[in-house]
Design an enzyme around this catalytic site. Structure first.
Site, PDB file in Angstrom:
ATOM      1  N   HIS A   1      -8.019  -4.155  -1.260  1.00 15.56           N
ATOM      2  CA  HIS A   1      -7.287  -4.219   0.007  1.00 15.56           C
ATOM      3  C   HIS A   1      -6.270  -3.073   0.111  1.00 15.56           C
ATOM      4  O   HIS A   1      -6.230  -2.352   1.116  1.00 15.56           O
ATOM      5  CB  HIS A   1      -6.596  -5.582   0.111  1.00 15.56           C
ATOM      6  CG  HIS A   1      -5.784  -5.775   1.350  1.00 15.56           C
ATOM      7  ND1 HIS A   1      -6.271  -6.408   2.469  1.00 15.56           N
ATOM      8  CD2 HIS A   1      -4.519  -5.410   1.653  1.00 15.56           C
ATOM      9  CE1 HIS A   1      -5.342  -6.430   3.408  1.00 15.56           C
ATOM     10  NE2 HIS A   1      -4.253  -5.832   2.937  1.00 15.56           N
ATOM     11  N   GLU A   2      -5.482  -2.893  -0.933  1.00 13.78           N
ATOM     12  CA  GLU A   2      -4.461  -1.828  -0.881  1.00 13.78           C
ATOM     13  C   GLU A   2      -5.113  -0.447  -0.868  1.00 13.78           C
ATOM     14  O   GLU A   2      -4.623   0.466  -0.195  1.00 13.78           O
ATOM     15  CB  GLU A   2      -3.460  -1.967  -2.034  1.00 13.78           C
ATOM     16  CG  GLU A   2      -2.776  -3.342  -2.170  1.00 13.78           C
ATOM     17  CD  GLU A   2      -2.251  -3.929  -0.869  1.00 13.78           C
ATOM     18  OE1 GLU A   2      -1.900  -3.165   0.047  1.00 13.78           O
ATOM     19  OE2 GLU A   2      -2.208  -5.180  -0.756  1.00 13.78           O
TER      20      GLU A   2
ATOM     21  N   ASP B   1       9.507 -10.299   9.905  1.00 13.38           N
ATOM     22  CA  ASP B   1       9.350 -11.154   8.715  1.00 13.38           C
ATOM     23  C   ASP B   1       9.073 -12.613   9.116  1.00 13.38           C
ATOM     24  O   ASP B   1       8.385 -13.331   8.402  1.00 13.38           O
ATOM     25  CB  ASP B   1      10.596 -11.095   7.826  1.00 13.38           C
ATOM     26  CG  ASP B   1      10.679  -9.773   7.063  1.00 13.38           C
ATOM     27  OD1 ASP B   1       9.620  -9.150   6.821  1.00 13.38           O
ATOM     28  OD2 ASP B   1      11.801  -9.369   6.711  1.00 13.38           O
TER      29      ASP B   1
ATOM     30  N   TYR C   1      -4.420 -10.693   9.889  1.00 14.46           N
ATOM     31  CA  TYR C   1      -5.449 -10.423   8.885  1.00 14.46           C
ATOM     32  C   TYR C   1      -6.780 -11.060   9.279  1.00 14.46           C
ATOM     33  O   TYR C   1      -7.813 -10.406   9.342  1.00 14.46           O
ATOM     34  CB  TYR C   1      -5.038 -11.004   7.516  1.00 14.46           C
ATOM     35  CG  TYR C   1      -3.834 -10.356   6.879  1.00 14.46           C
ATOM     36  CD1 TYR C   1      -2.548 -10.639   7.329  1.00 14.46           C
ATOM     37  CD2 TYR C   1      -3.970  -9.474   5.813  1.00 14.46           C
ATOM     38  CE1 TYR C   1      -1.437 -10.064   6.734  1.00 14.46           C
ATOM     39  CE2 TYR C   1      -2.864  -8.884   5.210  1.00 14.46           C
ATOM     40  CZ  TYR C   1      -1.598  -9.189   5.677  1.00 14.46           C
ATOM     41  OH  TYR C   1      -0.504  -8.619   5.087  1.00 14.46           O
TER      42      TYR C   1
ATOM     43  N   HIS D   1      -6.105   0.376   2.635  1.00 18.84           N
ATOM     44  CA  HIS D   1      -4.986   0.815   3.490  1.00 18.84           C
ATOM     45  C   HIS D   1      -4.795   2.338   3.444  1.00 18.84           C
ATOM     46  O   HIS D   1      -4.139   2.893   4.330  1.00 18.84           O
ATOM     47  CB  HIS D   1      -3.681   0.156   3.038  1.00 18.84           C
ATOM     48  CG  HIS D   1      -3.392  -1.166   3.679  1.00 18.84           C
ATOM     49  ND1 HIS D   1      -3.370  -1.354   5.047  1.00 18.84           N
ATOM     50  CD2 HIS D   1      -3.073  -2.376   3.131  1.00 18.84           C
ATOM     51  CE1 HIS D   1      -3.045  -2.624   5.308  1.00 18.84           C
ATOM     52  NE2 HIS D   1      -2.868  -3.265   4.153  1.00 18.84           N
TER      53      HIS D   1
ATOM     54  N   GLU E   1       0.792  -1.228   0.000  1.00 18.96           N
ATOM     55  CA  GLU E   1       0.000   0.000   0.000  1.00 18.96           C
ATOM     56  C   GLU E   1       0.825   1.281   0.000  1.00 18.96           C
ATOM     57  O   GLU E   1       0.505   2.221   0.729  1.00 18.96           O
ATOM     58  CB  GLU E   1      -0.929  -0.027   1.215  1.00 18.96           C
ATOM     59  CG  GLU E   1      -0.220   0.017   2.595  1.00 18.96           C
ATOM     60  CD  GLU E   1       0.158  -1.329   3.183  1.00 18.96           C
ATOM     61  OE1 GLU E   1       0.351  -2.293   2.409  1.00 18.96           O
ATOM     62  OE2 GLU E   1       0.268  -1.412   4.423  1.00 18.96           O
TER      63      GLU E   1
ATOM     64  N   GLU F   1      -3.924  -4.538   9.423  1.00 14.80           N
ATOM     65  CA  GLU F   1      -4.391  -5.552   8.461  1.00 14.80           C
ATOM     66  C   GLU F   1      -5.814  -6.034   8.741  1.00 14.80           C
ATOM     67  O   GLU F   1      -6.574  -6.273   7.802  1.00 14.80           O
ATOM     68  CB  GLU F   1      -3.407  -6.724   8.399  1.00 14.80           C
ATOM     69  CG  GLU F   1      -2.019  -6.338   7.881  1.00 14.80           C
ATOM     70  CD  GLU F   1      -2.012  -5.741   6.466  1.00 14.80           C
ATOM     71  OE1 GLU F   1      -3.007  -5.876   5.732  1.00 14.80           O
ATOM     72  OE2 GLU F   1      -0.986  -5.118   6.103  1.00 14.80           O
TER      73      GLU F   1
END
Ligand code: BES
Ligand code: ZN
Length: 612
Positions: free
Chosen positions: A292-293, A372, A380, A296, A268, A315
């Site tokens: 979705h993006e 990460d 989510y 954001h 995003e 998220e």
């Protein structure tokens, strides 16, 4: 409350603006940079300022143009190296200074992937892209690399004339580099305060095409037309999102389609969403990633998680908004269908991590955890499930969306914690405190595994997928002739994906069954990436040897981690081909994105850090 992933103390000082001068050197894979940070002291007698860096070569530091003493601390495995800067005089609360750092990036900077011309579609020019979220910006720019810190930015980027530069900002013109006539300087301005993880840059042989009043698609010319038609719903989605969440404050909304090694589905970056080419399905069926993006732009970019421990605020709310956009455009049964698919993704993540793993908490503790490594569907989908549960408790989608919009307006331009979110929830629904108090908050937020409540989603669109999956699961060998091509040709791509997801949750099908499935449905010919990914996993699980080279091909021809990591893992667990998985990984490693190759190496138990 400190950010466990940053050395820079955002309680003592805050960066308000960042001025970037970048000179890209494609032959050495190095960016020569100069950054001027406008920093405000938040306390009296401030004498030292710490910035985050990772693998940076620091040449000089000045404060208000005066050279100052600086030192680099010990290197931490994923947090990088703190840069301590001694201020020439003590600052008092409210005082601003300009800190200038001259530096060079490492060719191994984790935020960057440098592609050779052979790795691009056009084959003629090199390419560079960045991916800063979560904590990689510090390998590109020395900064306060915490989502608690928000600033505007301005950038000037010098690149060879044949290349085009774009950033997560509004384009502000270009000119010949006064120091080198063979180069151009591109200028960008981002007037909306945003966290460092949203700084983004791409340089390559880019072209673009207008797709809406405030939108263009960007990519190498080979993909522009396909991207323009795939993402033609962009303006409709933007307008729908504005109806739901309030005005879009970022001006431009462009989409850039990256080379196949881009590690995520979408990212995003403000004014310029990054997208994987695996979204180019041809039928717009993967456009929820764009929804979705877009979402954001409010949840994440306007209202930002204060640390990565509160990532679910970014998220979970974004998935909630994404599905509200889907509801407006496709109807409530579609939202219910997608929510059910999400629950399955959550179940998969919980299975992969283990139901007692603290990383499956909605709000995990990330002290000494690399973000990460912590990444999964949990923030989510456990986040979405909580919001959906609350929606049902307080009076339905319209009522709960009223809260989400109000939460966005209340915390716009700020960074928030889960406690702030919860306090605001209780004050917004002050007449329903009893209902909210009945929620098992401790289990939702602070316990591992599946949530304490399983929502009952409407199965209208899922019924056909469930029925077909059940037929395959129950089929004896003599039943296999009852399957017809029309079983799948009558399903939408969304439903084919769901059908395969259902099968992946079960014990592996007998090899005879998947072979028959190929004979009847010819799933090998499906090019939709979400279908192909699930189909190849299913085949490898059933120990179909012919699928192994196809799975490894998909794992390496594109690098979206959602696909590449499970595909490598699946082949690795097919014992006969474990060594082949490792061999293929080692062959491709140098051409892979640095974060992807690091994570796959861990999964394949390849000596991490030996190569590279
Ligand atoms: N912001 C994420 C991608 C991300 C998360 C990058 C954490 C680095 C660290 C992005 O918005 C995202 O969630 N992408 C998903 C889209 C999907 C949930 C619709 C993806 O990449 O698949
Ligand atoms: Zn997201």
């Amino acid at each position: 409350m400190a950010d466990p992933c940053s050395f820079s103390s955002s309680s003592r000082c805050l960066t308000r603006h960042l001025h970037l001068l970048l000179h890209l050197d494609f032959s050495s894979h190095v960016i020569r940079g100069k950054v001027q940070l406008t920093v405000e002291a938040l306390e009296d007698r401030l004498s030292v300022l710490t910035l985050d860096t990772r693998d940076l070569d620091i040449h000089a530091v000045t404060v208000n143009q005066q050279p100052v003493h600086f030192s680099l601390g010990p290197r931490h495995s994923f947090k990088g190296t703190p840069l301590d800067i001694t201020l020439p005089s003590h600052l008092s609360r409210g005082q601003h200074v300009i800190v200038e750092v001259t530096y060079k990036t490492s060719p191994l900077a984790t935020a960057l992937q440098w592609l050779t011309p052979e790795q691009t579609a056009g084959k003629k020019q090199p390419y560079l892209f960045s991916q800063c979220q979560a904590h990689h910006c510090r390998s590109m720019v020395p900064c306060q690399d915490s989502p608690a810190v928000k600033h505007t930015y301005y950038a000037q980027v010098s690149v060879p004339r044949d290349l085009v530069a774009v950033m997560s900002a509004v384009r502000d013109g270009q000119e010949t580099d006064p120091e080198d006539g063979s180069r151009l300087i591109y200028r960008f301005r981002q007037p909306v305060p945003m966290p460092s993880y949203l700084i983004a840059i791409v340089v390559g042989d880019l072209e673009s095409r207008q797709i809406g009043p405030r939108s263009r698609v960007w990519s190498e010319k080979e993909f522009v037309e396909k991207a323009a038609s795939e993402f033609s719903e962009t303006e409709t989605m933007l307008a729908t999102a504005e109806d739901l969440a309030g005005p879009y404050v970022w001006g431009q909304y462009d989409i850039l389609v990256l080379p196949p090694s881009f590690p995520y589905g979408g990212m995003e970056n403000p004014c310029l969403t990054f997208a994987t080419p695996t979204l180019l399905a041809g039928d717009k069926s993967l456009s929820n990633v764009i929804a979705h993006e877009i979402a954001h732009s409010w949840t994440g970019n306007l209202v930002t998680n204060k640390t990565w421990e509160h990532f679910w605020l970014n998220e979970g709310h974004t998935v909630y908004l994404e599905r509200m956009i889907g509801r407006c455009l496709e109807g409530e049964p579609f939202r219910q269908f997608k929510a059910m698919g999400g629950w399955k993704d959550l179940q998969d993540s919980v299975n992969t991590f283990g139901a007692n793993n603290p990383l499956t908490n909605l709000v995990p503790r990330l002290e000494d955890v690399d973000p990460d490594d912590a990444f999964s569907s949990v923030p989510y989908e456990k986040g979405f499930a909580l919001l959906y549960h609350l929606e049902e408790l307080v009076g339905g989608p319209e009522v709960f969306m009223g809260f989400v919009k109000s939460y966005i307006q209340r915390f716009a331009y700020n960074s928030v914690t889960t406690d702030q979110w919860k306090d605001y929830l209780f004050s917004y629904f002050k007449d329903q405190v009893d209902v909210l108090s009945s929620v098992d908050w401790n289990t939702w937020m602070s316990c591992p595994g599946m949530p304490p409540v399983k929502p009952q989603y409407d199965t209208t669109l899922a019924d056909a997928c469930i029925a077909l999956a059940q037929r395959w699961i129950k089929a004896k060998d003599q039943d296999l002739d009852s399957f017809r091509e029309s079983d799948v040709t009558t399903l939408s791509s969304h439903q084919v994906i769901e059908f395969l997801s259902l099968l992946l949750q079960e014990d592996p099908l007998p090899l005879t069954h998947v072979k028959k499935m190929q004979d009847v449905y010819n799933l090998n010919a499906f090019t939709n990436s979400e279908v192909r990914f699930r189909w190849l996993r299913l085949c490898v699980r059933s120990r179909w040897e012919d699928a192994v080279p196809m799975a490894l091909k998909m794992a390496t021809e594109q690098g979206r981690m959602k696909f590449t990591r499970p595909l490598f893992r699946e082949v690795f667990h097919f014992q006969k081909f474990a060594a082949e998985a490792v061999r293929v990984f080692l062959t491709h490693r140098a051409a892979m994105h640095p974060v992807t190759s690091g994570l796959v190496a861990k999964e394949l138990k390849v000596d991490v850090g030996a190569a590279q």
